[in-house]
Design an enzyme around this catalytic site. Structure first.
Site, PDB file in Angstrom:
ATOM      1  N   TRP A 395       0.850  -1.207   0.000  1.00 49.99           N
ATOM      2  CA  TRP A 395       0.000   0.000   0.000  1.00 49.99           C
ATOM      3  C   TRP A 395       0.880   1.249   0.000  1.00 49.99           C
ATOM      4  CZ3 TRP A 395      -4.728  -0.956  -1.343  1.00 49.99           C
ATOM      5  CH2 TRP A 395      -5.683   0.078  -1.331  1.00 49.99           C
ATOM      6  N   ASP A 451       0.164  11.201  -0.045  1.00 52.75           N
ATOM      7  CA  ASP A 451      -0.890  12.212   0.054  1.00 52.75           C
ATOM      8  C   ASP A 451      -2.230  11.557   0.382  1.00 52.75           C
ATOM      9  OD1 ASP A 451      -1.307  10.971  -2.476  1.00 52.75           O
ATOM     10  OD2 ASP A 451      -2.404  12.743  -3.156  1.00 52.75           O
ATOM     11  N   GLU A 454      -3.375   8.721  -1.639  1.00 50.30           N
ATOM     12  CA  GLU A 454      -2.566   7.508  -1.493  1.00 50.30           C
ATOM     13  C   GLU A 454      -1.685   7.231  -2.708  1.00 50.30           C
ATOM     14  OE1 GLU A 454      -6.172   4.791  -0.684  1.00 50.30           O
ATOM     15  OE2 GLU A 454      -5.147   4.840   1.246  1.00 50.30           O
ATOM     16  N   GLU A 455      -1.288   8.291  -3.396  1.00 54.03           N
ATOM     17  CA  GLU A 455      -0.570   8.087  -4.646  1.00 54.03           C
ATOM     18  C   GLU A 455       0.809   8.725  -4.684  1.00 54.03           C
ATOM     19  OE1 GLU A 455      -4.495   7.940  -7.560  1.00 54.03           O
ATOM     20  OE2 GLU A 455      -3.419   9.829  -7.290  1.00 54.03           O
ATOM     21  N   GLU A 679     -18.554   6.865  -4.650  1.00 53.35           N
ATOM     22  CA  GLU A 679     -17.361   7.713  -4.592  1.00 53.35           C
ATOM     23  C   GLU A 679     -17.333   8.708  -5.749  1.00 53.35           C
ATOM     24  OE1 GLU A 679     -13.397   6.041  -5.811  1.00 53.35           O
ATOM     25  OE2 GLU A 679     -12.952   6.314  -3.675  1.00 53.35           O
TER      26      GLU A 679
HETATM   27  C1  NOJ Z   1      -5.556   4.228  -6.398  1.00 52.07           C
HETATM   28  C2  NOJ Z   1      -6.362   5.430  -6.089  1.00 52.07           C
HETATM   29  O1  NOJ Z   1      -6.010   6.535  -6.842  1.00 52.07           O
HETATM   30  C3  NOJ Z   1      -6.231   5.705  -4.648  1.00 52.07           C
HETATM   31  O2  NOJ Z   1      -6.824   6.895  -4.296  1.00 52.07           O
HETATM   32  C4  NOJ Z   1      -6.825   4.580  -3.908  1.00 52.07           C
HETATM   33  O3  NOJ Z   1      -6.830   4.824  -2.560  1.00 52.07           O
HETATM   34  C5  NOJ Z   1      -6.049   3.322  -4.221  1.00 52.07           C
HETATM   35  N1  NOJ Z   1      -5.968   3.117  -5.637  1.00 52.07           N
HETATM   36  C6  NOJ Z   1      -6.675   2.149  -3.547  1.00 52.07           C
HETATM   37  O4  NOJ Z   1      -7.945   1.902  -4.054  1.00 52.07           O
HETATM   38  C1  NOJ Z   2      -9.420   6.342  -2.085  1.00 51.55           C
HETATM   39  C2  NOJ Z   2      -9.156   7.744  -1.727  1.00 51.55           C
HETATM   40  O1  NOJ Z   2      -8.249   8.301  -2.623  1.00 51.55           O
HETATM   41  C3  NOJ Z   2      -8.665   7.861  -0.317  1.00 51.55           C
HETATM   42  O2  NOJ Z   2      -8.529   9.196   0.019  1.00 51.55           O
HETATM   43  C4  NOJ Z   2      -9.586   7.192   0.636  1.00 51.55           C
HETATM   44  O3  NOJ Z   2      -9.044   7.218   1.904  1.00 51.55           O
HETATM   45  C5  NOJ Z   2      -9.849   5.768   0.219  1.00 51.55           C
HETATM   46  N1  NOJ Z   2     -10.241   5.701  -1.160  1.00 51.55           N
HETATM   47  C6  NOJ Z   2     -10.939   5.140   1.056  1.00 51.55           C
HETATM   48  O4  NOJ Z   2     -12.128   5.843   0.892  1.00 51.55           O
END
Ligand code: NOJ
Ligand code: NOJ
Length: 752
Positions: A395, A451, A454-455, A679
């Site tokens: 992750w 960030d 998560e990227e 979402e």
């Molecule tokens: C990529 C997405 O851009 C990110 O925001 C997300 O949390 C992860 N994949 C996991 O689903």
């Molecule tokens: C992807 C989003 O980019 C992230 O900010 C969020 O925490 C997860 N999904 C779970 O909702």
């Protein structure tokens, strides 16, 4: 509905109350006046049968037919005796008479209340012959005595009861003169207390109901929508009632206690489901969003089976994408919204859930995970399994906004507990959890982080801003509960992070660059979310903390919104100054890059927050930085300060409020008929996409609806912050460099 179950409300931060003048206007009537006025000179005389005794009242209006007195006034006049010879005594008496008539059966009960009595002349006391005219002056009493106790004087009015037993109760006041000549001669008249004057015109009243959209929406089921068959039934009516109670002391008539009462409608108003798209969307969506959010919290949430108590699932979706995990960021933002609803009194039922959240997070803090143990970086782990075990897959970790957001949420609960006399529980139970997070933030805020999406691994505006807020609030809380050893370090790191925060501003592009790494434009919902989640109404439009109405945050908002105008099919054809659907960032490729509900709502929320502050401070500033933002609403507006009385202020705020509503309307347009919020929604078709029932989407709906109704969260201490003069990130500065190290290691992880 009993008053105990009425929804609580938040005082509005702006006032729509009409203005009043001291003098009654056309539709108003003066009921009492205790100011000195010219004494009227009219007289009224009543005579006894046969005319031997006259009762003369002075100081009456010229056209009066009965003497009229205000509350507490003096009854003045004279008793005139035609033949004073042989008079034994002269008395004057004010009486109250209560007639109770049982309408159906014809039974009548009369109570006489002797209020005051004055002896004017008495043969045994006063020498000589009775004078032909004896003046008197008796105050109109405000109480009467039933032989044992004093009671307030009952108001004079009739009480008509419907149903059985039907009573008519009339209270009358009168003045009587008694002349005793062996036979008693009387002269009497009723007097009218002034309050009895019946209202001849309706008195308009104004009532503002301000509350969260959620609590007002509770009325909606009782507000039938208009239909052709019942065109008059579309309003929810509000009645102003006068309740009259006649308390007849322990008297029983025909076996029934005679305490009687009546409720009469003396005013009526109505409110109706707003006709606009946004009003009606909010009234339907609010309860759905609240229920959707609660469904995703364990252990009893309808869609979160398997989640431990207080654990927030991101979404019940288990495939494409699998979001059945608990993210610290999502959970903390969701609980911040819940805690605000609780502490503001909107929903007292949430307390158990909040306590469960706090204990669940306390457990997660201690779970060793791929980011480390509680003391070696584990607090930066972004997500966990919903049974409170570690998620061990690969992750984007660590994500250092989590501990900051979690402590912000729990601190807001702690502040409420302290204000409500439970400091000891804060110290023993909440503080250990808060302190772990704050110590982590204080030591790691300047370390590389993924960030919020998560990227990108670098430094991130959202993360730095919430870390700064957590340290400020944490230091204030620590001081309040005597945990003083941490205070100076938190303050130093708060100052340092505030300094660094300034460096995200891009003066050339006039926007906030979301991440220091990532190789993108940097235009990102990250910055708009920061603005609403670090909003502090007390800080005004301060740009140091990027408040929603600060010039930098407004300019940034325009640049961010404009970045989505041409990249989504559903935005095509929309005017360049109207609202559009927005997403995370224009380069997004997750599900091909689409609008997000929580991003589009965040734009509206920043604008509502700005409006709250402008209205509260009674002015708005247009600076060279925010000029382009304001020109969207008035092409000719110039740099300057506009007071709320100016037409510029009114034009701009009306247009901005409309613009803000437009973002809600965009999401409304793409909300499916069951109200569920996923979402994302497809950039071309508008159909919901990605995770269904995203908890964060629901929380973002609730907070934007609240902001629209004027609600603000408690202050976190953003007022008057100054960036240290030695801060190199301070654009106005030029001092020496602050001693902070950034280990920036930029990587981009796409896909999930
Ligand atoms: C990529 C997405 O851009 C990110 O925001 C997300 O949390 C992860 N994949 C996991 O689903
Ligand atoms: C992807 C989003 O980019 C992230 O900010 C969020 O925490 C997860 N999904 C779970 O909702």
């Amino acid at each position: 509905m009993s008053t105990a179950s009425l929804p609580s409300y938040v005082a509005p931060s702006f006032s729509r109350t009409p203005s009043y003048t001291a003098e009654p206007t056309a539709y108003e009537q003066r009921l009492a006046l205790n100011r000195l006025r010219p004494r009227p000179s009219g007289e009224i005389t009543k005579q006894s049968k046969g005319g031997g005794v006259s009762l003369r009242f002075v100081a009456q209006a010229n056209d009066a037919t009965l003497p009229v007195y205000g509350c507490g006034a003096t009854v003045e006049g004279a008793v005139e005796v035609a033949k004073p010879d042989g008079v034994l005594s002269v008395d004057v008496k004010i009486k109250g008479t209560l007639h109770l008539k049982e309408i159906a059966e014809g039974g009548t009960v009369t109570y006489e209340l002797c209020l005051s009595r004055m002896s004017l002349w008495n043969k045994d006391r006063d020498l000589g012959v009775c004078p032909p005219s004896l003046s008197f002056s008796l105050p109109l009493p405000s109480t009467f005595n039933d032989g044992k106790n004093d009671f307030p004087l009952p108001p004079t009015h009739e009480v008509h009861l419907n149903g059985m037993p039907g009573f008519r109760a009339t209270v009358e006041y009168s003045v009587t003169a008694y002349v005793d000549k062996g036979i008693l001669k009387k002269a009497a008249t009723s007097i009218l207390p002034k309050q009895q004057n019946s209202m001849t015109e309706p008195i308009p009243f104004h009532l503002t109901l301000t509350s969260s959209a959620y609590s007002l929406a509770a009325f909606m089921p009782y507000g039938p929508t208009p239909s052709l068959l019942s065109p008059n039934k579309q309003h929810t009516r509000i009645k102003l009632l006068r309740q009259s109670i006649v308390d007849v002391r322990n008297t029983v008539v025909f076996g029934t206690k005679t305490d009687i009462w009546r409720v009469k409608t003396i005013g009526q108003g109505s409110f109706q489901r707003g006709s606009g798209t946004v009003d009606s969307y909010i009234s339907t969506e609010s309860p759905i969003a609240k229920a959707g959010l609660l469904s995703n919290i364990g252990s009893s949430g309808a869609k979160s089976s398997g989640a431990k108590p207080g654990i927030v699932i991101a979404s019940p979706s288990t495939t494409n994408p699998d979001y059945l995990y608990t993210w610290t960021r999502d959970s903390s933002l969701v609980f911040k919204a819940i805690i605000d609803q609780f502490t503001s009194g909107q929903d007292p039922s949430l307390r158990t859930l909040i306590d469960e959240f706090v204990s669940a997070e306390g457990i997660l803090q201690q779970v060793s995970n791929p980011s480390g143990t509680v003391s070696s970086g584990g607090l930066g782990e972004p997500k966990f399994n919903i049974d409170e075990t570690a998620f061990t897959g690969s992750w984007g970790r660590p994500q250092r906004d989590g501990p900051a957001l979690r402590s912000i949420a729990i601190i807001s609960y702690a502040n409420w507990l302290i204000a409500n006399g439970n400091s000891s529980w804060v110290t023993s139970t909440l503080w250990p959890i808060i302190e772990l997070d704050l110590n982590y933030v204080a030591s790691n805020w300047n370390q590389t982080t993924f960030d919020l999406w998560e990227e990108v691994s670098s430094s991130s505006f959202f993360t730095t801003a919430v870390q700064h807020r957590a340290l400020r609030e944490g230091s204030a809380l620590a001081t309040k509960i005597g945990q003083t050893s941490v205070v100076s370090n938190y303050n130093t790191q708060a100052d340092n992070s505030l300094c660094f925060l300034q460096s995200y501003w891009n003066p050339t592009g006039a926007y906030i660059t979301a991440n220091t790494g990532g190789g993108r434009s940097g235009k990102d919902a990250n910055t708009v979310l920061t603005s609403i989640h670090t909003f502090d109404a007390a800080a005004g439009c301060d740009a140091t903390s990027f408040q929603p109405c600060s010039d930098k945050a407004l300019s940034n908002l325009k640049v961010y919104v404009d970045a989505f105008r041409s990249i989504y099919g559903i935005n095509s054809g929309i005017s360049s100054t109207a609202a559009v659907a927005t997403g995370r960032y224009p380069e997004d490729s997750y599900y091909n890059g689409n609008p997000w509900y929580l991003a589009t709502f965040a734009v509206a929320e920043q604008l509502y927050d700005a409006l709250i502050v402008w209205n509260a401070q009674g002015s708005l500033d247009v600076t060279s930085i925010s000029l382009d933002f304001f020109r969207q609403f008035s092409a000719s507006v110039a740099v300057g300060t506009y007071a709320s009385s100016t037409s510029t202020f009114q034009t701009l705020t009306a247009a901005i409020s409309n613009f803000a509503d437009g973002f809600i309307a965009e999401n409304a347009k793409y909300t499916p008929s069951d109200g569920g919020l996923s979402e994302q929604y497809d950039k071309n078709s508008g159909s919901p996409l990605s995770a269904v029932d995203l908890t964060w989407s629901y929380a973002s709906a609730l907070t934007v609806f609240e902001a629209r109704s004027g609600f603000t969260s408690p202050s976190w201490g953003a007022k008057g912050l100054v960036v240290s003069s030695s801060c190199s990130g301070n654009t106005g500065g030029g001092g020496s460099t602050v001693a902070v190290t950034f280990n920036v290691d930029a990587t981009t992880v796409f896909g999930g």
